[in-house]
Motif scaffolding. Structure first.
Motif, mmCIF file in Angstrom:
data_model
loop_
_atom_site.group_PDB
_atom_site.id
_atom_site.type_symbol
_atom_site.label_atom_id
_atom_site.label_comp_id
_atom_site.label_asym_id
_atom_site.label_seq_id
_atom_site.Cartn_x
_atom_site.Cartn_y
_atom_site.Cartn_z
ATOM 1 N N HIS A 1 0.737 -1.127 0.140
ATOM 2 C CA HIS A 1 0.124 -0.011 0.067
ATOM 3 C C HIS A 1 0.979 1.130 0.018
ATOM 4 N N ASN A 2 0.464 2.330 -0.725
ATOM 5 C CA ASN A 2 1.002 3.322 -0.732
ATOM 6 C C ASN A 2 1.465 4.169 0.604
ATOM 7 N N SER A 3 0.642 3.915 1.450
ATOM 8 C CA SER A 3 1.018 4.344 3.022
ATOM 9 C C SER A 3 1.720 3.671 3.749
ATOM 10 N N GLY A 4 2.281 2.624 2.896
ATOM 11 C CA GLY A 4 3.610 1.768 3.681
ATOM 12 C C GLY A 4 4.901 2.073 2.897
ATOM 13 N N HIS A 5 4.920 2.834 2.111
ATOM 14 C CA HIS A 5 6.228 2.977 1.260
ATOM 15 C C HIS A 5 7.319 3.547 2.187
ATOM 16 N N TRP A 6 6.895 4.324 3.272
ATOM 17 C CA TRP A 6 7.801 4.669 4.265
ATOM 18 C C TRP A 6 8.948 3.696 4.862
ATOM 19 N N THR A 7 8.314 2.291 4.683
ATOM 20 C CA THR A 7 8.886 1.355 5.299
ATOM 21 C C THR A 7 10.169 0.811 4.744
ATOM 22 N N GLU A 8 10.513 1.243 3.280
ATOM 23 C CA GLU A 8 11.544 1.221 2.717
ATOM 24 C C GLU A 8 12.958 1.686 3.398
ATOM 25 N N ALA A 9 12.418 3.064 3.914
ATOM 26 C CA ALA A 9 13.654 3.836 4.156
ATOM 27 C C ALA A 9 13.764 3.702 5.814
ATOM 28 N N ALA A 10 12.566 3.310 6.536
ATOM 29 C CA ALA A 10 12.540 3.579 7.919
ATOM 30 C C ALA A 10 12.574 2.100 8.642
ATOM 31 N N CYS A 11 12.756 0.897 8.159
ATOM 32 C CA CYS A 11 12.616 -0.364 8.653
ATOM 33 C C CYS A 11 13.521 -1.090 7.944
ATOM 34 N N VAL A 12 14.082 -2.190 8.588
ATOM 35 C CA VAL A 12 15.073 -3.196 7.923
ATOM 36 C C VAL A 12 14.507 -3.950 6.912
ATOM 37 N N VAL A 13 13.212 -4.478 7.185
ATOM 38 C CA VAL A 13 12.413 -5.020 6.169
ATOM 39 C C VAL A 13 11.235 -4.233 5.807
ATOM 40 N N SER A 14 11.318 -3.965 4.659
ATOM 41 C CA SER A 14 10.007 -3.194 3.943
ATOM 42 C C SER A 14 8.909 -3.905 3.874
ATOM 43 N N GLN A 15 7.778 -3.079 3.376
ATOM 44 C CA GLN A 15 6.620 -3.928 3.116
ATOM 45 C C GLN A 15 6.655 -4.786 1.842
ATOM 46 N N ALA B 1 10.090 -3.501 12.866
ATOM 47 C CA ALA B 1 10.470 -2.332 13.990
ATOM 48 C C ALA B 1 10.928 -1.213 12.974
ATOM 49 N N ARG B 2 10.556 -0.206 13.446
ATOM 50 C CA ARG B 2 11.060 1.048 12.885
ATOM 51 C C ARG B 2 12.194 1.722 13.555
ATOM 52 N N HIS B 3 13.166 1.991 12.690
ATOM 53 C CA HIS B 3 14.339 2.766 13.422
ATOM 54 C C HIS B 3 14.406 4.498 13.514
ATOM 55 N N GLY B 4 13.456 4.745 13.048
ATOM 56 C CA GLY B 4 13.621 6.464 12.955
ATOM 57 C C GLY B 4 12.001 6.843 12.583
ATOM 58 N N ASP B 5 11.589 8.029 12.824
ATOM 59 C CA ASP B 5 10.681 8.851 12.536
ATOM 60 C C ASP B 5 10.629 9.245 11.001
ATOM 61 N N CYS B 6 9.728 9.201 10.347
ATOM 62 C CA CYS B 6 9.760 9.746 9.042
ATOM 63 C C CYS B 6 8.338 10.291 8.398
ATOM 64 N N VAL B 7 8.649 10.911 7.250
ATOM 65 C CA VAL B 7 7.417 11.515 6.360
ATOM 66 C C VAL B 7 7.650 10.898 5.088
ATOM 67 N N MET B 8 6.928 10.459 4.437
ATOM 68 C CA MET B 8 6.627 9.827 2.999
ATOM 69 C C MET B 8 5.833 10.781 2.332
ATOM 70 N N GLU B 9 6.349 11.191 1.259
ATOM 71 C CA GLU B 9 5.447 12.147 0.505
ATOM 72 C C GLU B 9 5.546 11.606 -1.093
ATOM 73 N N ASN B 10 4.113 11.774 -1.779
ATOM 74 C CA ASN B 10 4.218 11.252 -2.970
ATOM 75 C C ASN B 10 4.528 12.390 -3.983
ATOM 76 N N LEU B 11 5.165 11.960 -5.060
ATOM 77 C CA LEU B 11 5.450 12.887 -6.261
ATOM 78 C C LEU B 11 4.414 12.668 -7.350
ATOM 79 N N ILE B 12 3.596 13.876 -7.546
ATOM 80 C CA ILE B 12 2.260 13.610 -8.518
ATOM 81 C C ILE B 12 2.600 14.406 -9.443
ATOM 82 N N GLY B 13 2.671 13.994 -10.864
ATOM 83 C CA GLY B 13 2.812 14.658 -11.860
ATOM 84 C C GLY B 13 4.099 15.353 -11.896
ATOM 85 N N ASP B 14 4.015 16.652 -12.231
ATOM 86 C CA ASP B 14 5.051 17.516 -12.297
ATOM 87 C C ASP B 14 5.915 17.433 -11.111
#
Ligand code: AMP
Length: 363
Positions: free
Chosen positions: A276-290, A307-320
């Motif tokens: 799910h799009n709202s789980g993309h942050w797991t790539e950067a903030a967890c050892v094992v991503s979704q 487990a998460r190794h840090g706090d984070c914000v994921m943002e989508n890049l839409i169009g331009d």
């Protein structure tokens, strides 16, 4: 299928978008090959998969070819035709089970199944004409959200009614295309959160920390972790996600979207039987991503630590927004992911980035 899939085995993925792409990359890292079934040649997933079968999702010969080439088949979007999933399941394990598709494809079936599992949702009524709509709005005090039962996503196919604005509901059924609809009560939510959770073939469940989601123009804009919700809210959301996984006899990653209410309770808005799009942050903030977690689950490997190794914000890049890529790459503590889509059409998800806010924090 009981033994874990040996490295070198082939995993089939129905659907060739960015989610399939990220699944294929995670599979490759675990030593698996992937075959993608997708009608659009050169799609984002095919650019990184071992092979693409270019055909419609319901093409019988292509489905048989996919089943013959793979040890297990999964999917990256919830509108895979159920008949196609069942055809595949005749010869190869299909995970998550096709039943999850059936439930997630129809908002009425979804809410009915969730309520039967004891999971709370907004109130709802089926709408097959203007009379149903008028009766439903009357029952909900004049407020409601009218949605198509099938094929709605990112807020498309929806209309909000508010008693205060006295909008005329007459003709709404025809205006929405005279297709089966559902009217939901308008939920006065405090925030929207989601839980990305996995269930392994052994029934073990692993859930990531809930994310807080903000939408723009009906499309996910940011997912922030941790969510600024009460601990009781987060616990309720995790428990509901686990109950849904068990209730569906699920294997793989699921995304469960919730409305969090001021009293600490949660209502499920919808489930996505996929990464799910709202789980993309797991790539950067967890050892094992979704994505790795999903591949582990469908391959019968042990689930990874969410487990998460840090706090984070994921943002989508839409169009331009993709034009921001060079500047984003210059930022420390930021992970950029682009999807390999050539044309940056308005509203199209082109990539995302995750900004790590703190390091070394315990999960
Ligand atoms: P959906 O396509 O069902 O995810 O809905 C898109 C967005 O519309 C949600 O993320 C909410 O912000 C809003 N929404 C959907 N259903 C409701 C509801 N029953 N009550 C209040 N807001 C809703």
């Amino acid at each position: 299928m009981t033994a874990p899939l040996p490295a070198g085995s082939t995993i089939g993925i129905v659907g060739g978008g960015q989610l399939g792409r990220m699944l294929a990359m995670a599979a490759a890292r675990l030593g698996y090959r992937t075959v993608v079934l997708e009608p659009q040649a050169g799609c984002p997933a095919a650019q990184v998969a071992s092979r693409q079968i270019v055909a419609a999702y319901d093409d019988a010969a292509a489905l048989d070819e996919l089943a013959g080439a793979c040890a297990v088949v999964t999917y990256e979007f919830e509108n895979v035709p159920v008949a196609a999933a069942e055809r595949l399941a005749g010869t190869v394990p299909v995970l998550p089970p096709p039943r999850a598709l059936e439930v997630a494809q129809d908002r009425l079936a979804e809410k009915t199944a969730l309520n039967a599992m004891g999971i709370a949702t907004a109130q709802f009524v089926a709408v097959d004409g203007d009379a149903d709509l008028a009766a439903g709005l009357a029952a909900f005090g004049g407020d409601g959200v009218l949605k198509t039962r099938r094929l709605g996503y990112d807020g498309k196919g929806q209309r909000v009614f508010r008693a205060a604005s006295a909008a005329d509901a007459g003709g709404a059924f025809a205006a929405m295309g005279s297709v089966p609809l559902i009217l939901e009560s308008l939920v006065p939510f405090e925030r929207e959160i989601s839980v990305i959770a996995a269930r392994g073939r052994d029934g073990r469940v692993a859930a990531y920390d809930p994310a807080e989601n903000v939408h723009r123009n009906g499309i996910l804009h940011t997912s922030t972790v941790p969510a600024a919700a009460m601990p009781a809210t987060l616990a309720a959301a995790r428990a509901a996600a686990a109950a849904i996984l068990d209730g569906l006899g699920y294997v793989g990653v699921i995304g469960v979207e919730f409305f969090a209410l001021a009293d600490g309770s949660v209502l499920v808005n919808e489930i996505a039987p996929r990464v799910h799009n709202s789980g993309h942050w797991t790539e950067a903030a967890c050892v094992v991503s979704q994505f790795e977690q999903h591949i582990r689950a469908v391959a019968g490997l042990p689930l990874g630590d969410p487990a998460r190794h840090g706090d984070c914000v994921m943002e989508n890049l839409i169009g331009d927004d993709i034009l921001r890529a060079p500047a984003l790459l210059a930022e420390p503590g930021l992970m950029l992911h682009l999807y390999g889509k050539e044309e940056a059409r308005p509203g199209r998800k082109m990539g995302h980035f995750t900004r790590l806010k703190a390091r070394g924090g315990a999960a």
